[in-house]
Scaffold this motif. Structure first.
Motif, PDB file in Angstrom:
ATOM      1  N   VAL A 390       1.169  14.316   6.069  1.00  0.00           N
ATOM      2  CA  VAL A 390       1.327  13.203   7.010  1.00  0.00           C
ATOM      3  C   VAL A 390       1.253  11.928   6.189  1.00  0.00           C
ATOM      4  O   VAL A 390       0.255  11.697   5.497  1.00  0.00           O
ATOM      5  N   SER A 391       2.331  11.134   6.243  1.00  0.00           N
ATOM      6  CA  SER A 391       2.303   9.936   5.397  1.00  0.00           C
ATOM      7  C   SER A 391       2.282   8.669   6.247  1.00  0.00           C
ATOM      8  O   SER A 391       2.929   8.586   7.291  1.00  0.00           O
ATOM      9  N   VAL A 392       1.458   7.714   5.773  1.00  0.00           N
ATOM     10  CA  VAL A 392       1.433   6.383   6.401  1.00  0.00           C
ATOM     11  C   VAL A 392       1.870   5.427   5.303  1.00  0.00           C
ATOM     12  O   VAL A 392       1.109   5.127   4.387  1.00  0.00           O
ATOM     13  N   ALA A 393       3.167   5.015   5.391  1.00  0.00           N
ATOM     14  CA  ALA A 393       3.734   4.212   4.301  1.00  0.00           C
ATOM     15  C   ALA A 393       4.002   2.792   4.799  1.00  0.00           C
ATOM     16  O   ALA A 393       4.542   2.612   5.890  1.00  0.00           O
ATOM     17  N   ASP A 394       3.586   1.840   3.986  1.00  0.00           N
ATOM     18  CA  ASP A 394       3.829   0.447   4.407  1.00  0.00           C
ATOM     19  C   ASP A 394       4.679  -0.286   3.371  1.00  0.00           C
ATOM     20  O   ASP A 394       4.876   0.193   2.258  1.00  0.00           O
ATOM     21  N   THR A 395       5.182  -1.427   3.763  1.00  0.00           N
ATOM     22  CA  THR A 395       5.970  -2.250   2.834  1.00  0.00           C
ATOM     23  C   THR A 395       5.158  -3.503   2.502  1.00  0.00           C
ATOM     24  O   THR A 395       5.682  -4.599   2.423  1.00  0.00           O
ATOM     25  N   GLY A 396       3.853  -3.299   2.336  1.00  0.00           N
ATOM     26  CA  GLY A 396       2.945  -4.435   2.163  1.00  0.00           C
ATOM     27  C   GLY A 396       2.710  -4.819   0.724  1.00  0.00           C
ATOM     28  O   GLY A 396       3.525  -4.550  -0.162  1.00  0.00           O
ATOM     29  N   GLU A 397       1.537  -5.382   0.490  1.00  0.00           N
ATOM     30  CA  GLU A 397       1.241  -5.967  -0.826  1.00  0.00           C
ATOM     31  C   GLU A 397       0.997  -4.928  -1.929  1.00  0.00           C
ATOM     32  O   GLU A 397       1.063  -5.261  -3.100  1.00  0.00           O
ATOM     33  N   GLY A 398       0.727  -3.717  -1.529  1.00  0.00           N
ATOM     34  CA  GLY A 398       0.474  -2.658  -2.533  1.00  0.00           C
ATOM     35  C   GLY A 398      -0.903  -2.783  -3.157  1.00  0.00           C
ATOM     36  O   GLY A 398      -1.666  -3.697  -2.839  1.00  0.00           O
ATOM     37  N   ILE A 399      -1.215  -1.848  -4.039  1.00  0.00           N
ATOM     38  CA  ILE A 399      -2.551  -1.828  -4.662  1.00  0.00           C
ATOM     39  C   ILE A 399      -2.363  -1.766  -6.174  1.00  0.00           C
ATOM     40  O   ILE A 399      -1.567  -0.952  -6.675  1.00  0.00           O
ATOM     41  N   LYS A 400      -3.107  -2.571  -6.873  1.00  0.00           N
ATOM     42  CA  LYS A 400      -2.969  -2.592  -8.350  1.00  0.00           C
ATOM     43  C   LYS A 400      -3.491  -1.275  -8.936  1.00  0.00           C
ATOM     44  O   LYS A 400      -4.438  -0.692  -8.389  1.00  0.00           O
ATOM     45  N   PRO A 401      -2.896  -0.811 -10.056  1.00  0.00           N
ATOM     46  CA  PRO A 401      -3.329   0.475 -10.626  1.00  0.00           C
ATOM     47  C   PRO A 401      -4.833   0.532 -10.893  1.00  0.00           C
ATOM     48  O   PRO A 401      -5.465   1.567 -10.715  1.00  0.00           O
ATOM     49  N   GLU A 402      -5.441  -0.601 -11.345  1.00  0.00           N
ATOM     50  CA  GLU A 402      -6.884  -0.563 -11.665  1.00  0.00           C
ATOM     51  C   GLU A 402      -7.742  -0.366 -10.417  1.00  0.00           C
ATOM     52  O   GLU A 402      -8.866   0.135 -10.489  1.00  0.00           O
ATOM     53  N   ASP A 403      -7.193  -0.743  -9.233  1.00  0.00           N
ATOM     54  CA  ASP A 403      -7.960  -0.542  -7.997  1.00  0.00           C
ATOM     55  C   ASP A 403      -7.712   0.852  -7.422  1.00  0.00           C
ATOM     56  O   ASP A 403      -8.557   1.405  -6.717  1.00  0.00           O
ATOM     57  N   LEU A 404      -6.513   1.375  -7.750  1.00  0.00           N
ATOM     58  CA  LEU A 404      -6.070   2.617  -7.103  1.00  0.00           C
ATOM     59  C   LEU A 404      -7.063   3.775  -7.286  1.00  0.00           C
ATOM     60  O   LEU A 404      -7.324   4.539  -6.355  1.00  0.00           O
ATOM     61  N   VAL A 414     -10.934  -4.213  -2.681  1.00  0.00           N
ATOM     62  CA  VAL A 414     -10.126  -4.914  -3.684  1.00  0.00           C
ATOM     63  C   VAL A 414     -10.588  -6.364  -3.689  1.00  0.00           C
ATOM     64  O   VAL A 414     -10.765  -6.974  -2.637  1.00  0.00           O
ATOM     65  N   LYS A 415     -10.802  -6.855  -4.930  1.00  0.00           N
ATOM     66  CA  LYS A 415     -11.373  -8.217  -5.030  1.00  0.00           C
ATOM     67  C   LYS A 415     -10.353  -9.274  -4.608  1.00  0.00           C
ATOM     68  O   LYS A 415      -9.148  -9.055  -4.681  1.00  0.00           O
ATOM     69  N   GLY A 416     -10.864 -10.407  -4.171  1.00  0.00           N
ATOM     70  CA  GLY A 416     -10.037 -11.589  -3.868  1.00  0.00           C
ATOM     71  C   GLY A 416      -9.201 -11.441  -2.614  1.00  0.00           C
ATOM     72  O   GLY A 416      -8.091 -11.970  -2.562  1.00  0.00           O
ATOM     73  N   GLN A 417      -9.723 -10.704  -1.646  1.00  0.00           N
ATOM     74  CA  GLN A 417      -8.940 -10.589  -0.404  1.00  0.00           C
ATOM     75  C   GLN A 417      -9.565 -11.435   0.696  1.00  0.00           C
ATOM     76  O   GLN A 417     -10.787 -11.518   0.792  1.00  0.00           O
ATOM     77  N   LYS A 418      -8.675 -11.992   1.502  1.00  0.00           N
ATOM     78  CA  LYS A 418      -9.173 -12.843   2.586  1.00  0.00           C
ATOM     79  C   LYS A 418      -9.951 -11.991   3.577  1.00  0.00           C
ATOM     80  O   LYS A 418     -11.031 -12.337   4.017  1.00  0.00           O
TER      81      LYS A 418
END
Ligand code: ADP
Length: 460
Positions: A390-404, A414-418
């Protein structure tokens, strides 16, 4: 009893059994062959003497001369072989000179046996010595004319056997003592690494320094594997204690902000200085801080129940039906993001409907929050062998590899998020997936989007 002593006792007992069996067998075979050798010699000599008599006499000569011509017995005798000839009445008529005034014994049994023309073999105790005596009838034609007796004292054989026995017993004892010392020494050398491991492990535990590790020699033997296993145990304990400490710090940190807000706002309300509109705002702010706290507390409760082994209410579920429900519920969250339904393969899974919905809503909520208005979130189901994805795929900001790699850790954000969340949502989602014998993974490209994939085993 220490392993060293136990190992040594094992060596010594095993070697003891082997040596005793070997010595007994060796002694038995030696005794048997020496005795048979004596018997064979006696028989040979008696045979030779009998043949000599037969060659020198004939029945006619005996009858005419009235006596028997006897061979020279010293030719057949030797230092330890005594020969004697008796007539049919048992009278000694000739003996080898080494017998001096001694006579080889004759008893009724031998006499009868010779009368019946049967040879006779027997050991006689004479003083301290045992004498092996072979008596054989002498026949001329079909007439019994006497007997040859050949004897050999067994003292030499007995002495040889005694010496061998002494050597075997002495050798066995010496070998056992030697092996006991060697065994102790070997066991100490073999067990020394275990002592080292124990000492280091003790130091690690007593110093409470779980970041230290046991040395691994790289020989890949049993002890190396023990060190590796203990090291991974220390690593797990270390992680566990660190996580505990981090968890308490995180929880206090998370609760401090809403508590400060509630307290500040209550103080403000208590001061009575607020107008009607400000009062409503203050109450609203305090309420949302309380909401955040209660969400956090219920998330924590769920996670600690999960750790303690919370049981799920498992049922057979049509996964496409579940997805459709989630899709409809999630419409209310969409917030300018287009929610789409992709491929929806039919499949049945065995699962807890509420928890699976909670997981999917959480993923969709995250996806919507991290996708700018105008973007889309697609829900889809694919069957793949024994599993359904079951996949939930978005077209959003994505996640940096170091956070993944940390995204599923408790309290990881994830740092620096509103937008401020608790960082527990994905940890809970992962736990729900694993509690269904499945998994939750993520693929993401910053600036392009993320896809969270829930993998569940298909149930038919
Ligand atoms: P939170 O409650 O803080 O959202 P989560 O465990 O749900 O905690 O998520 C952890 C982190 O993962 C969040 O801080 C968020 O930045 C990131 N994340 C989760 N889902 C997405 C997504 N679809 N796109 C980008 N980042 C995401």
């Amino acid at each position: 009893m220490s392993i060293r002593i136990r190992l040594t006792l094992w060596y010594v007992s095993l070697l003891g059994i082997v040596l005793i069996l070997f010595s007994a067998a060796f002694f038995g075979v030696l005794k048997y062959s020496l005795t048979t050798e004596v018997d064979r010699t006696l028989q040979e000599r008696a045979q030779q003497v009998a043949l000599g008599i037969q060659a020198q006499n004939s029945l006619d000569s005996i009858l005419s001369v009235g006596g028997v011509t006897l061979p020279e017995l010293d030719v057949f005798s030797s230092r330890s072989i005594f020969i004697q000839i008796r007539d049919t009445k048992g009278q000694v008529i000739k003996k080898s000179s080494n017998l001096l005034n001694f006579t080889l014994p004759l008893n009724q049994v031998i006499f009868t046996s010779i009368q019946q023309e049967q040879p006779h073999l027997k050991t006689f105790p004479i003083g301290d010595v045992e004498l092996r005596l072979y008596s054989v009838p002498i026949r001329l034609g079909n007439r019994l004319i006497g007997m040859v007796q050949v004897g050999q004292p067994l003292n030499e054989i007995q002495m040889t056997l005694q010496r061998v026995l002494f050597f075997l017993i002495g050798g066995t004892i010496a070998a056992l003592v030697l092996v006991a010392f060697l065994g102790m020494f070997l066991a100490r050398i073999t067990l020394r690494p275990i002592e080292r491991i124990t000492m280091t492990a003790h130091q690690i535990v007593s110093a409470q320094d779980l970041s230290r590790r046991l040395p691994v020699a790289g020989t890949n033997d049993e002890l190396d594997r023990l060190s590796q296993t203990m090291n991974s145990m220390f690593a797990r304990l270390d992680n566990f204690f660190r996580a505990q400490t981090r968890l308490s710090a995180d929880i206090s940190h998370e609760l401090r902000t809403p508590l400060t807000i509630v307290r500040g706002n209550l103080d403000l309300l208590g001061s009575g200085m607020l107008g009607e509109a400000d009062r409503a705002d203050t109450i609203g702010a305090a309420r949302s801080a309380l909401d955040r706290m209660s969400r956090l507390v219920s998330d924590l409760l769920l996670l600690s129940q999960a750790d303690a082994g919370l049981t799920l209410k498992m049922n057979m579920l049509e996964l496409d039906g579940v997805i459709l429900d989630v899709y409809q519920q999630a419409q209310a969250l969409s917030n300018g993001v287009k929610l789409k339904l992709g491929r929806a393969d039919q499949s049945q899974v065995y699962g807890d409907e509420d928890r699976l919905k909670q997981l999917l809503i959480n993923l969709i909520d995250n996806a919507i929050k991290h996708t700018p208005p105008g973007g889309s979130v697609t829900l889809s189901i694919h069957r793949e062998d024994e599993y359904v994805l079951v996949s939930v795929a978005d077209t959003g900001e994505g996640i940096k590899p170091e956070d993944l790699s940390h995204i599923f850790d408790r309290f990881y954000r994830v740092k620096g998020q509103k937008r401020k969340g608790s960082g527990l949502g994905l940890a809970i989602a992962k736990w729900i997936a694993q509690a269904h014998n499945g998994d939750l993974s993520v693929e993401s490209e910053p600036g392009v989007g993320s896809a969270f994939i829930l993998k569940l085993p298909i149930s038919n």
